[in-house]
Design a protein around this motif. Structure first.
Motif, PDB file in Angstrom:
ATOM      1  N   ILE A   1       0.928   4.160  -3.035  1.00  0.00           N
ATOM      2  CA  ILE A   1       0.722   5.541  -2.750  1.00  0.00           C
ATOM      3  C   ILE A   1       1.420   6.344  -3.321  1.00  0.00           C
ATOM      4  CG2 ILE A   1      -0.086   7.135  -1.148  1.00  0.00           C
ATOM      5  CD1 ILE A   1      -1.493   5.108   0.407  1.00  0.00           C
ATOM      6  N   SER A   2       2.846   6.147  -3.017  1.00  0.00           N
ATOM      7  CA  SER A   2       3.878   6.887  -3.283  1.00  0.00           C
ATOM      8  C   SER A   2       3.998   7.198  -4.960  1.00  0.00           C
ATOM      9  CB  SER A   2       5.400   6.480  -2.641  1.00  0.00           C
ATOM     10  OG  SER A   2       4.930   6.614  -1.291  1.00  0.00           O
TER      11      SER A   2
ATOM     12  N   GLY B   1      -4.510   3.879  -6.593  1.00  0.00           N
ATOM     13  CA  GLY B   1      -3.522   3.191  -6.231  1.00  0.00           C
ATOM     14  C   GLY B   1      -3.771   2.634  -4.778  1.00  0.00           C
ATOM     15  N   TRP B   2      -4.393   3.514  -4.243  1.00  0.00           N
ATOM     16  CA  TRP B   2      -4.946   2.956  -2.795  1.00  0.00           C
ATOM     17  C   TRP B   2      -5.924   1.831  -2.807  1.00  0.00           C
ATOM     18  CZ3 TRP B   2      -5.966   7.057   1.515  1.00  0.00           C
ATOM     19  CH2 TRP B   2      -6.034   6.349   2.818  1.00  0.00           C
TER      20      TRP B   2
ATOM     21  N   TYR C   1       1.210   8.773  -6.657  1.00  0.00           N
ATOM     22  CA  TYR C   1       1.164  10.420  -6.613  1.00  0.00           C
ATOM     23  C   TYR C   1       2.207  10.803  -7.385  1.00  0.00           C
ATOM     24  CZ  TYR C   1       0.693  14.892  -4.572  1.00  0.00           C
ATOM     25  OH  TYR C   1       0.136  16.275  -4.587  1.00  0.00           O
TER      26      TYR C   1
ATOM     27  N   VAL D   1      -6.680  13.180   2.709  1.00  0.00           N
ATOM     28  CA  VAL D   1      -6.021  12.406   2.222  1.00  0.00           C
ATOM     29  C   VAL D   1      -4.519  12.220   2.764  1.00  0.00           C
ATOM     30  CG1 VAL D   1      -4.759  11.427   0.001  1.00  0.00           C
ATOM     31  CG2 VAL D   1      -7.184  12.016   0.104  1.00  0.00           C
TER      32      VAL D   1
ATOM     33  N   ARG E   1       0.718  -1.389   0.102  1.00  0.00           N
ATOM     34  CA  ARG E   1      -0.017   0.106   0.102  1.00  0.00           C
ATOM     35  C   ARG E   1       0.920   1.389   0.168  1.00  0.00           C
ATOM     36  NH1 ARG E   1      -3.247  -0.983   4.218  1.00  0.00           N
ATOM     37  NH2 ARG E   1      -4.303  -2.363   2.587  1.00  0.00           N
ATOM     38  N   ARG E   2       2.052   1.200   0.762  1.00  0.00           N
ATOM     39  CA  ARG E   2       2.763   2.541   0.835  1.00  0.00           C
ATOM     40  C   ARG E   2       3.518   2.827  -0.315  1.00  0.00           C
ATOM     41  NH1 ARG E   2       6.215   2.313   6.108  1.00  0.00           N
ATOM     42  NH2 ARG E   2       7.046   4.271   5.604  1.00  0.00           N
TER      43      ARG E   2
ATOM     44  N   VAL F   1      -3.741   8.856  -6.803  1.00  0.00           N
ATOM     45  CA  VAL F   1      -3.599   7.807  -5.205  1.00  0.00           C
ATOM     46  C   VAL F   1      -4.874   7.282  -5.256  1.00  0.00           C
ATOM     47  CG1 VAL F   1      -3.796   8.767  -2.979  1.00  0.00           C
ATOM     48  CG2 VAL F   1      -1.883   9.691  -4.326  1.00  0.00           C
TER      49      VAL F   1
ATOM     50  N   SER G   1      -4.712  -1.613  -3.830  1.00  0.00           N
ATOM     51  CA  SER G   1      -3.892  -2.123  -2.499  1.00  0.00           C
ATOM     52  C   SER G   1      -4.857  -3.277  -1.867  1.00  0.00           C
ATOM     53  CB  SER G   1      -3.245  -1.077  -1.801  1.00  0.00           C
ATOM     54  OG  SER G   1      -4.076  -0.404  -1.087  1.00  0.00           O
TER      55      SER G   1
ATOM     56  N   THR H   1      -3.381   8.938   4.902  1.00  0.00           N
ATOM     57  CA  THR H   1      -2.120   8.248   4.710  1.00  0.00           C
ATOM     58  C   THR H   1      -0.903   8.361   5.776  1.00  0.00           C
ATOM     59  OG1 THR H   1      -1.530  10.192   3.097  1.00  0.00           O
ATOM     60  CG2 THR H   1      -2.543   8.282   2.173  1.00  0.00           C
TER      61      THR H   1
END
Length: 210
Positions: free
Chosen positions: A94-95, A144-145, A98, A198, A90-91, A141, A148, A202
């Motif tokens: 997200i990165s 992407g989030w 973005y 957001v 997940r992390r 994001v 996950s 996060t």
């Protein structure tokens, strides 16, 4: 498309590519996805130009109904590929998501600047910087989030991916509609008030997983 767009793309992307060998693995991955976002913007700009001519140069119609679809789908593709083929952490998603959104927004702002160089100002730059940057980042994001979560639930993957893309497209279309209407101030504020929760959410997730 004007050659200035290609010139801007080359200047931005080549400089960033040359930095890659000097970076650590995690930082390099973020930079790669930012470059992917820049390239995605170049590709979508060509596609949107064709569609604009197809719809008789109706900028309002195209930017509120067509470009949100093309842009969000193209931006989501590298994130989907990474989640399926490399990692669904997940992390990381997200990165990377973005970074794609920011890279896309950087070249888009340059394209708009070259097309309207006589009508820009510091205020325009601030509005474009916060508005375009946050909208593209938040939408990517969001995808992407969500990926996950649904990546681990195969029964939900296809319908979930469609739902995530639909949410991003609707958000993007709403922003484009508002900034071109008499409620443009609402459109300007929308990305900021969306970005704050957001960011907090996060950030909370990172603290729990660290």
């Amino acid at each position: 498309m004007d050659n200035l767009t290609y010139i801007a793309f080359i200047c931005l992307s080549v400089s960033l590519v040359l930095m890659l060998p000097l970076m650590e693995k995690k930082t390099r991955r973020i930079m790669i996805f930012m470059i992917v976002g820049i390239f995605s913007c170049l590709f979508v700009s060509e596609l949107n130009s064709l569609l604009l001519r197809k719809f008789h140069n109706d900028i309002f119609y195209v930017t509120t109904t067509i470009t949100p679809v093309t842009e969000e789908i193209v931006k989501a593709l590298p994130i989907l590929y990474f989640a399926i083929m490399v990692s669904d952490d997940r992390r990381t998603l997200i990165s990377c998501a973005y970074a794609v959104g920011v890279g896309f927004a950087v070249l888009e702002n340059v394209v708009v600047l070259t097309q309207n160089s006589e009508n820009v100002s510091i205020l325009w730059a601030l509005v474009r910087g916060f508005g375009s940057g946050l909208v593209h980042g938040i939408c990517t994001v969001m995808v992407g989030w969500g990926i996950s979560y649904i990546k681990k639930r195969r029964k939900l993957f296809y319908c979930g991916t469609f739902a995530l893309l639909s949410a991003a497209i609707i958000y993007h279309s709403t922003y484009n509609l508002l900034v071109q209407s008499k409620y443009h101030y609402v459109g300007i504020v929308l990305p900021i008030i969306t970005y704050v929760p957001v960011l907090l959410l996060t950030g909370t997730k990172r603290e729990k997983t660290s």
